[in-house]
Each structure stands twice: as structure tokens, then as C-alpha cells.
Motif scaffolding. Sequence first.
Motif, PDB file in Angstrom:
ATOM      1  N   ARG A 180      29.023 -53.439 -16.377  1.00 55.36           N
ATOM      2  CA  ARG A 180      30.032 -53.379 -17.560  1.00 55.36           C
ATOM      3  C   ARG A 180      28.488 -53.060 -18.796  1.00 55.36           C
ATOM      4  O   ARG A 180      28.752 -52.052 -19.205  1.00 55.36           O
ATOM      5  CB  ARG A 180      29.761 -54.597 -18.495  1.00 55.36           C
ATOM      6  N   GLN A 181      27.093 -52.994 -18.325  1.00 57.69           N
ATOM      7  CA  GLN A 181      26.044 -52.215 -19.007  1.00 57.69           C
ATOM      8  C   GLN A 181      25.945 -50.832 -19.399  1.00 57.69           C
ATOM      9  O   GLN A 181      25.706 -49.700 -20.572  1.00 57.69           O
ATOM     10  CB  GLN A 181      25.210 -52.481 -18.896  1.00 57.69           C
ATOM     11  N   GLN A 233      29.326 -48.726 -18.508  1.00 59.24           N
ATOM     12  CA  GLN A 233      29.905 -48.932 -19.536  1.00 59.24           C
ATOM     13  C   GLN A 233      29.547 -48.385 -20.611  1.00 59.24           C
ATOM     14  O   GLN A 233      29.842 -47.772 -22.033  1.00 59.24           O
ATOM     15  CB  GLN A 233      31.801 -49.433 -19.258  1.00 59.24           C
ATOM     16  N   TYR A 234      29.369 -49.242 -21.637  1.00 61.42           N
ATOM     17  CA  TYR A 234      28.413 -49.298 -23.051  1.00 61.42           C
ATOM     18  C   TYR A 234      27.728 -48.426 -23.050  1.00 61.42           C
ATOM     19  O   TYR A 234      27.450 -47.399 -24.541  1.00 61.42           O
ATOM     20  CB  TYR A 234      27.669 -51.148 -22.983  1.00 61.42           C
ATOM     21  N   LYS A 255      28.993 -44.782 -23.898  1.00 58.52           N
ATOM     22  CA  LYS A 255      30.192 -45.287 -25.235  1.00 58.52           C
ATOM     23  C   LYS A 255      28.792 -44.629 -25.969  1.00 58.52           C
ATOM     24  O   LYS A 255      29.224 -43.983 -26.786  1.00 58.52           O
ATOM     25  CB  LYS A 255      30.142 -46.347 -25.040  1.00 58.52           C
ATOM     26  N   LEU A 256      27.865 -45.223 -25.690  1.00 59.62           N
ATOM     27  CA  LEU A 256      26.738 -44.905 -26.604  1.00 59.62           C
ATOM     28  C   LEU A 256      25.879 -42.939 -26.538  1.00 59.62           C
ATOM     29  O   LEU A 256      26.181 -42.561 -27.658  1.00 59.62           O
ATOM     30  CB  LEU A 256      25.016 -45.741 -26.300  1.00 59.62           C
ATOM     31  N   ALA A 310      19.200 -50.636 -24.629  1.00 58.53           N
ATOM     32  CA  ALA A 310      20.322 -50.663 -23.555  1.00 58.53           C
ATOM     33  C   ALA A 310      19.903 -50.238 -21.772  1.00 58.53           C
ATOM     34  O   ALA A 310      20.794 -50.777 -20.825  1.00 58.53           O
ATOM     35  CB  ALA A 310      21.656 -49.492 -24.106  1.00 58.53           C
ATOM     36  N   GLN A 368      28.329 -41.013 -18.347  1.00 56.79           N
ATOM     37  CA  GLN A 368      28.316 -42.972 -17.335  1.00 56.79           C
ATOM     38  C   GLN A 368      27.751 -42.901 -16.185  1.00 56.79           C
ATOM     39  O   GLN A 368      26.908 -43.218 -15.754  1.00 56.79           O
ATOM     40  CB  GLN A 368      29.933 -43.422 -17.262  1.00 56.79           C
TER      41      GLN A 368
END
Length: 212
Positions: free
Chosen positions: A77-78, A80-81, A84-85, A63, A37
Motif C-alpha cells: 500500500r505504501q 502505491q502511495y 501517486k506522489l 514516504a 511505482q
Amino acid sequence: MPAMRPDSRQSTHDDADDDYVEPPSKSSRKREMQALQDLGEQLVALSVDQLKKVPLPESLFDAIRAAQGFKMEARRRQLQYIGKLMRKIDPAPIQAQLAVFAGNSAAEVAKMHRLERLREQLLEDEKVIGVIAETWPGADLQYLRTLRRNALKEREAGKPPKAFREIFQTLRMLQAAEAADDEGVAAEEATDIDTGSADGTDGDGQAADPKH
């Protein structure tokens, strides 16, 4: 007496043990996720022109571009996404490009690229283990063999490259340890020279030539 056949069940069990890598702890998974992150935050901070120079899959690029337009909670939040990617890709090429942007020396960036090539060579041919053993005698070769097998299985199954990333991290730690040892030796030699100069010897306990 007929020759005894090896216990196939025992062999299978041994093979499984060879392929076993202790799963990461909850805390280590959390640290890895935070590191990815943090890496994502560095990418979000780049300009569009810089971002285009980073080797990114299209989904991750999109993203990051979206995160650049978000604020506050939506941005969090983005990010965090994005983290994950990034678990699905190898971050080493990204880190190398960020090092270039940060102005790191060409030599340091070249070291990272050499480790990336060595990792690919290891996946292509297990005999490269011999090169690693010669370069870093203290390397855990069995662990690297296990990581290699798991990385190949991940690639074949299309899974996140956890073992693939771990190979790079392991090689980088070996390289860093070697550099630290070299610095320690150099520091000791410099101390010996300074001591020798102070007591009138040449550092090997021999009297210094007064003509010099």
C-alpha cells in the motif's frame, strides 16, 4: 465591398486545436503508474545514505523511509502511495541519480542531463525548437510546441507535470532513434569492410594494394 473580418469563433477553435493533446488511454495511464511505482521500489531498496543523494521532495523522502520499515501488505500500500506522489514530480533527475548508483557510464548520465537542460531551455524560449529541428530533423515540432504550452500552463497552475515529463520522454526517444541509426550505419560500414577484405578489394570495389 468592405473587407471581411476573420471569424473569431473559428480562430478560437483553431487555437484550442493547437493546444489539444489526445488524452492518454486507460492502458497507457496504467503503464505510467506502474512505471512510477517500479521507480519507487528502486528508491525503497536504496540505503539511507544513497537516498539522501537523490533529489526528492520531503514528502516523498518521508514516504520512502516509511516504506522501508513496512512489510507485506502495508509495504504494498505504501508503494502505491509513493507512486501517486511521484505523479506530481518529474522523475528524470531521480532516474539520472539511480543510473549513477547502477554504475552507468558518465557519458550516458551526461546525455540525460543535457536533455533536461534542453527541456528547460525550450520552456524558457520557444526558439529552441529550431535547435531541436536541426539536431533531429524528424522531430514533430508542432507536437513539441503544444507540449511546451501545456507544460507552462501546468507549471503556472501548479498541476502535475504531465506535459513536462512528456517533453523529456519525446527528446529521449529522438536521441535513442539517432543512436540506433548511427549504430546501423557503423554496422553496415563494418560489413562492407569485412566483405572487401574477403574478396580482395578495399570495401569500395577497388583491388586491394598487395603491398599492404
